[in-house]
Design a protein around this motif. Structure first.
Motif, PDB file in Angstrom:
ATOM      1  N   GLU A 135       1.312  -1.231  -0.092  1.00  0.00           N
ATOM      2  CA  GLU A 135      -0.076   0.213  -0.044  1.00  0.00           C
ATOM      3  C   GLU A 135       0.434   1.397   0.048  1.00  0.00           C
ATOM      4  O   GLU A 135       1.820   1.545   0.857  1.00  0.00           O
ATOM      5  CB  GLU A 135      -0.877  -0.039   1.134  1.00  0.00           C
ATOM      6  N   SER A 137       2.132   5.305  -2.182  1.00  0.00           N
ATOM      7  CA  SER A 137       2.001   5.546  -3.568  1.00  0.00           C
ATOM      8  C   SER A 137       3.489   6.772  -3.187  1.00  0.00           C
ATOM      9  O   SER A 137       3.364   6.772  -1.845  1.00  0.00           O
ATOM     10  CB  SER A 137       0.771   6.353  -3.980  1.00  0.00           C
ATOM     11  N   ALA A 141       3.262  11.308  -9.798  1.00  0.00           N
ATOM     12  CA  ALA A 141       1.975  11.215 -10.120  1.00  0.00           C
ATOM     13  C   ALA A 141       2.318  10.528 -11.381  1.00  0.00           C
ATOM     14  O   ALA A 141       1.506   9.724 -11.476  1.00  0.00           O
ATOM     15  CB  ALA A 141       1.090  12.423 -10.298  1.00  0.00           C
ATOM     16  N   GLN A 144       4.344   6.805  -9.745  1.00  0.00           N
ATOM     17  CA  GLN A 144       4.009   6.851  -7.937  1.00  0.00           C
ATOM     18  C   GLN A 144       2.745   7.192  -7.378  1.00  0.00           C
ATOM     19  O   GLN A 144       2.898   6.495  -6.495  1.00  0.00           O
ATOM     20  CB  GLN A 144       5.314   7.188  -7.775  1.00  0.00           C
ATOM     21  N   GLU A 145       1.646   6.749  -8.502  1.00  0.00           N
ATOM     22  CA  GLU A 145       0.374   6.659  -8.392  1.00  0.00           C
ATOM     23  C   GLU A 145       0.093   5.482  -7.051  1.00  0.00           C
ATOM     24  O   GLU A 145      -1.141   5.329  -6.871  1.00  0.00           O
ATOM     25  CB  GLU A 145      -0.513   6.681  -9.799  1.00  0.00           C
ATOM     26  N   GLY A 146       0.466   4.637  -6.982  1.00  0.00           N
ATOM     27  CA  GLY A 146      -0.001   3.188  -6.414  1.00  0.00           C
ATOM     28  C   GLY A 146       1.088   2.504  -5.938  1.00  0.00           C
ATOM     29  O   GLY A 146       2.381   2.590  -6.795  1.00  0.00           O
ATOM     30  N   HIS A 148       4.063  -0.142  -6.284  1.00  0.00           N
ATOM     31  CA  HIS A 148       5.246  -1.233  -7.567  1.00  0.00           C
ATOM     32  C   HIS A 148       5.942  -2.045  -7.253  1.00  0.00           C
ATOM     33  O   HIS A 148       7.416  -1.580  -7.127  1.00  0.00           O
ATOM     34  CB  HIS A 148       5.308  -0.258  -8.978  1.00  0.00           C
ATOM     35  N   GLY A 167       7.007   2.181  -6.742  1.00  0.00           N
ATOM     36  CA  GLY A 167       5.832   3.106  -6.418  1.00  0.00           C
ATOM     37  C   GLY A 167       4.652   4.029  -5.034  1.00  0.00           C
ATOM     38  O   GLY A 167       5.310   4.949  -4.583  1.00  0.00           O
ATOM     39  N   THR A 168       6.455   3.369  -3.941  1.00  0.00           N
ATOM     40  CA  THR A 168       5.724   3.661  -2.608  1.00  0.00           C
ATOM     41  C   THR A 168       7.078   4.102  -1.929  1.00  0.00           C
ATOM     42  O   THR A 168       7.323   4.676  -0.986  1.00  0.00           O
ATOM     43  CB  THR A 168       5.838   2.804  -1.796  1.00  0.00           C
TER      44      THR A 168
END
Length: 352
Positions: A135, A137, A141, A144-146, A148, A167-168
């Motif tokens: 979970e 981000s 954008a 890294q919208e979520g 990965h 992503g995080t």
């Protein structure tokens, strides 16, 4: 059949949807490190990352597709032979895998998760055991919208799994229940926002780990404590000379990192800059110093692999479609180009 019976082989993964052969088997010259293609098989779509078993008898691959799967192969004189059908991993676009605690653990970029499949005594894969979803981000954008999850690696002690999430901007230190195959987060370590961590490699001494960052041309040096499962970032080292990311220079996306067997050097692949960075490692504190860069021998180096003897380095150049090998200077760590093998849409090289 192990390495001794058939000689050392290189196994090359490539993207079949981009014109790659799938899995290519190549002989490795014991003196020069040169590769000679022997045979190919395209039974698995997009086998983008590979891992041999410790005994060299089996090979495992992810299938980097929306309906992600993993597959097991027996390594025979005629090439990799499938051990049953591919097994769903419960995640989209798996990009990496590792073997630990009698399980195959895969990382899934698009769905931002890792999962575990049991590995049976005969090398075959069982059905999906468990999935751990990341979970979070990051500040970019567009990338890294979520979460990965890009790579997952067992630490040298075998007690821990480290899951690297682009992503995080973090690395999750996890446990893996050897009975059930269930991964659980022990600690999440935050790296610099926007750095985009991609892969991780351990120092052979086990006290340090190095995270290569895709969204900035750097490597994050970390201290690793296997007793407590604690990863502590110590600092970053730039992978390019000062002019490497100046205005007008190609944007660079580092991809892969390997360390020498003695821990004195590390090599990093830079897509866009199309180079290999040479880093000198201080054994006392793990600090990495950029020695210089050399051309990767092609375009878009997606992976690096070190010959088991440590004398040669291989770059998988995805967009130019070749695997280039280099002889390594034992004193400076600098690679000297020695040859190449055509391999369209290449993504990975391993040895067994």
């Amino acid at each position: 059949m192990g390495t001794t019976e058939r000689g050392l082989r290189a196994y090359i993964g490539s993207f079949t949807t981009a014109g790659g052969a799938g899995l290519t088997t190549a002989a490795v010259d014991p003196g020069t490190g040169a590769l000679t293609a022997l045979h190919t098989t395209d039974v698995l779509p997009n086998p983008s990352f590979l891992a041999p078993s410790p005994d060299g008898r089996h090979l495992y691959a992810v299938s980097e597709t929306t309906d992600g799967t993993a597959a097991a192969f027996a390594l025979t004189p005629e090439g990799p032979a499938p051990l049953g059908p591919p097994v769903p991993v419960g995640g989209a676009d798996p990009t990496h895998l590792t073997l630990t605690s009698r399980h195959l653990v895969t990382a899934h970029y698009t769905s931002g998760s890792i999962s575990a499949l049991p590995v049976r005594a005969d090398g075959t894969l069982g059905g999906l055991a468990a999935v751990l979803r990341h979970e979070g981000s990051g500040p970019r954008a567009d990338r890294q919208e979520g979460p990965h999850a890009h790579a997952v690696r067992a630490d040298p002690s075998g007690r821990w799994l480290l899951s690297v999430d682009l992503g995080t901007d973090s690395v999750r230190c996890c446990t893996l229940d050897p009975a059930s195959g269930t991964p659980a987060v022990h600690a999440e370590v935050r790296l610099r926002p926007g750095s985009g961590p991609r892969h991780l490699a351990f120092h052979p001494g086990g006290a340090f780990a190095y995270v290569i960052n895709e969204l900035t041309p750097t490597v994050t040096v970390c201290r690793w404590d296997a007793a407590t499962g604690t990863l502590t970032p110590l600092g970053e080292t730039r992978l390019l000379p000062d002019a490497g990311d100046a205005p007008g220079a190609p944007e660079t996306f580092p991809s892969a990192l390997v360390l020498s067997r003695d821990g004195r050097f590390a090599w990093a692949a830079n897509r866009g800059h199309d180079s290999i960075s040479v880093l000198a490692i201080d054994p006392s504190d793990g600090h990495a110093t950029l020695v210089g860069t050399v051309p990767c021998g092609g375009h878009w180096p997606r992976d690096l692999a070190l010959h088991p003897g440590g004398r040669h380095l291989y770059a998988a150049n995805e967009r130019s479609g070749d695997v280039t090998w280099f002889t390594l200077d034992p004193h400076t760590g600098l690679p000297v180009r020695a040859g190449s093998l055509a391999a369209p849409a290449v993504s990975c090289v391993v040895f067994a």
